[in-house]
Motif scaffolding. Structure first.
Motif, PDB file in Angstrom:
ATOM      1  N   PHE A   1       0.835  -1.205   0.000  1.00 52.14           N
ATOM      2  CA  PHE A   1       0.000   0.000   0.000  1.00 52.14           C
ATOM      3  C   PHE A   1       0.868   1.253   0.000  1.00 52.14           C
ATOM      4  O   PHE A   1       0.532   2.246  -0.648  1.00 52.14           O
ATOM      5  N   TRP A   2       1.948   1.236   0.748  1.00 50.25           N
ATOM      6  CA  TRP A   2       2.847   2.378   0.849  1.00 50.25           C
ATOM      7  C   TRP A   2       3.422   2.714  -0.527  1.00 50.25           C
ATOM      8  O   TRP A   2       3.518   3.871  -0.916  1.00 50.25           O
ATOM      9  N   LYS A   3       3.765   1.683  -1.255  1.00 49.45           N
ATOM     10  CA  LYS A   3       4.375   1.893  -2.574  1.00 49.45           C
ATOM     11  C   LYS A   3       3.348   2.296  -3.632  1.00 49.45           C
ATOM     12  O   LYS A   3       3.601   3.182  -4.449  1.00 49.45           O
ATOM     13  N   TYR A   4       2.161   1.674  -3.614  1.00 48.59           N
ATOM     14  CA  TYR A   4       1.196   1.857  -4.698  1.00 48.59           C
ATOM     15  C   TYR A   4      -0.019   2.695  -4.320  1.00 48.59           C
ATOM     16  O   TYR A   4      -0.807   3.051  -5.204  1.00 48.59           O
TER      17      TYR A   4
ATOM     18  N   VAL B   1       0.172  10.134   4.015  1.00 52.62           N
ATOM     19  CA  VAL B   1       0.012  11.318   3.171  1.00 52.62           C
ATOM     20  C   VAL B   1      -0.395  10.906   1.762  1.00 52.62           C
ATOM     21  O   VAL B   1      -1.319  11.455   1.180  1.00 52.62           O
ATOM     22  N   GLN B   2       0.274   9.929   1.209  1.00 51.93           N
ATOM     23  CA  GLN B   2       0.076   9.579  -0.188  1.00 51.93           C
ATOM     24  C   GLN B   2      -0.871   8.417  -0.422  1.00 51.93           C
ATOM     25  O   GLN B   2      -1.240   8.151  -1.557  1.00 51.93           O
TER      26      GLN B   2
ATOM     27  N   TYR C   1       4.548  17.016   6.321  1.00 51.90           N
ATOM     28  CA  TYR C   1       3.938  16.306   5.199  1.00 51.90           C
ATOM     29  C   TYR C   1       4.590  16.710   3.882  1.00 51.90           C
ATOM     30  O   TYR C   1       4.750  15.892   2.981  1.00 51.90           O
ATOM     31  N   GLY C   2       4.985  17.968   3.774  1.00 53.10           N
ATOM     32  CA  GLY C   2       5.714  18.410   2.586  1.00 53.10           C
ATOM     33  C   GLY C   2       7.054  17.713   2.451  1.00 53.10           C
ATOM     34  O   GLY C   2       7.469  17.358   1.345  1.00 53.10           O
ATOM     35  N   LEU C   3       7.737  17.509   3.574  1.00 52.11           N
ATOM     36  CA  LEU C   3       8.992  16.750   3.542  1.00 52.11           C
ATOM     37  C   LEU C   3       8.740  15.336   3.016  1.00 52.11           C
ATOM     38  O   LEU C   3       9.532  14.812   2.221  1.00 52.11           O
ATOM     39  N   ALA C   4       7.640  14.735   3.455  1.00 55.31           N
ATOM     40  CA  ALA C   4       7.305  13.382   3.000  1.00 55.31           C
ATOM     41  C   ALA C   4       7.063  13.348   1.496  1.00 55.31           C
ATOM     42  O   ALA C   4       7.494  12.422   0.805  1.00 55.31           O
ATOM     43  N   VAL C   5       6.380  14.354   0.982  1.00 57.44           N
ATOM     44  CA  VAL C   5       6.139  14.426  -0.461  1.00 57.44           C
ATOM     45  C   VAL C   5       7.463  14.599  -1.202  1.00 57.44           C
ATOM     46  O   VAL C   5       7.709  13.962  -2.226  1.00 57.44           O
ATOM     47  N   GLN C   6       8.346  15.456  -0.677  1.00 49.63           N
ATOM     48  CA  GLN C   6       9.656  15.648  -1.304  1.00 49.63           C
ATOM     49  C   GLN C   6      10.466  14.352  -1.282  1.00 49.63           C
ATOM     50  O   GLN C   6      11.140  14.019  -2.255  1.00 49.63           O
ATOM     51  N   ALA C   7      10.395  13.610  -0.176  1.00 47.42           N
ATOM     52  CA  ALA C   7      11.103  12.318  -0.095  1.00 47.42           C
ATOM     53  C   ALA C   7      10.578  11.364  -1.159  1.00 47.42           C
ATOM     54  O   ALA C   7      11.354  10.674  -1.827  1.00 47.42           O
TER      55      ALA C   7
END
Length: 187
Positions: free
Chosen positions: A13-16, A99-100, A158-164
């Motif tokens: 789930f984390w990946k897709y 987040v994603q 959460y923005g850091l997570a998106v950037q990662a």
């Protein structure tokens, strides 16, 4: 089903994401049959709920520990360090499941989207309440708005997570966190 099956589902789930994780791919990743998945979890949404619980306890337990820090700056530092560590682990997908996982979903995924909104809002509320205590204790200036500060910090995390997830490396993310922490309000 054991923890290892749940961990495999979590990584999938984390990946897709929720919508991208088809039942065939999930069961293959978990090493079980579709019948076994439905017998153990009921359906994909219930499995995702269990996965989110596991994610919060497993790869993403840093929030609870961060809230125990004695100062607001310590809380913020620990949250950002935990975000960077969790979202850039070499053996895990980059980014944040919470987040994603379901930012965009079809109508059938609306409950999972709502679940993740609640999950993120619960994190924000915990940080807000902790910052209110630091204002009350005199660690932050009395004019500090704990809700605004918590929203700023969680939005930034959460923005850091998106950037990662976009491939920004750990060192650059840490530089961004350090720049934000340099402007932290002091009493």
């Amino acid at each position: 089903m054991g923890v290892e099956h749940l961990d495999r589902a979590m990584l999938f789930f984390w990946k897709y994401g929720y919508e991208g994780a088809g039942t065939a791919g999930l069961t293959n990743a978990m090493g079980i049959s579709t019948t076994s998945m439905y017998a153990a979890f009921g359906n994909k949404e219930k499995l995702f709920r269990k996965v989110l619980e596991r994610y919060t306890e497993g790869p993403s337990p840093y929030l609870a520990r961060a809230l125990e820090e004695p100062t607001a700056l310590g809380v913020a530092t620990a949250i950002l360090a935990g975000t960077i560590r969790t979202t850039t682990r070499p053996a895990h997908p980059h980014g944040c499941l919470g987040v994603q996982g379901a930012l965009t979903t079809s109508d059938s995924g609306q409950e999972v989207r709502d679940l993740l909104v609640t999950w993120r809002n619960n994190g924000y509320s915990s940080v807000r309440d902790r910052f209110q205590r630091t204002v009350d204790e005199g660690d932050l200036p009395p004019r500090t708005d704990p809700a605004l500060l918590a929203r700023h910090l969680t939005t930034f995390a959460y923005g850091l997570a998106v950037q990662a997830a976009s491939g920004v490396d750990r060192d650059e993310l840490q530089d961004l966190a350090d720049a934000t922490l340099r402007s932290w309000p002091l009493s």
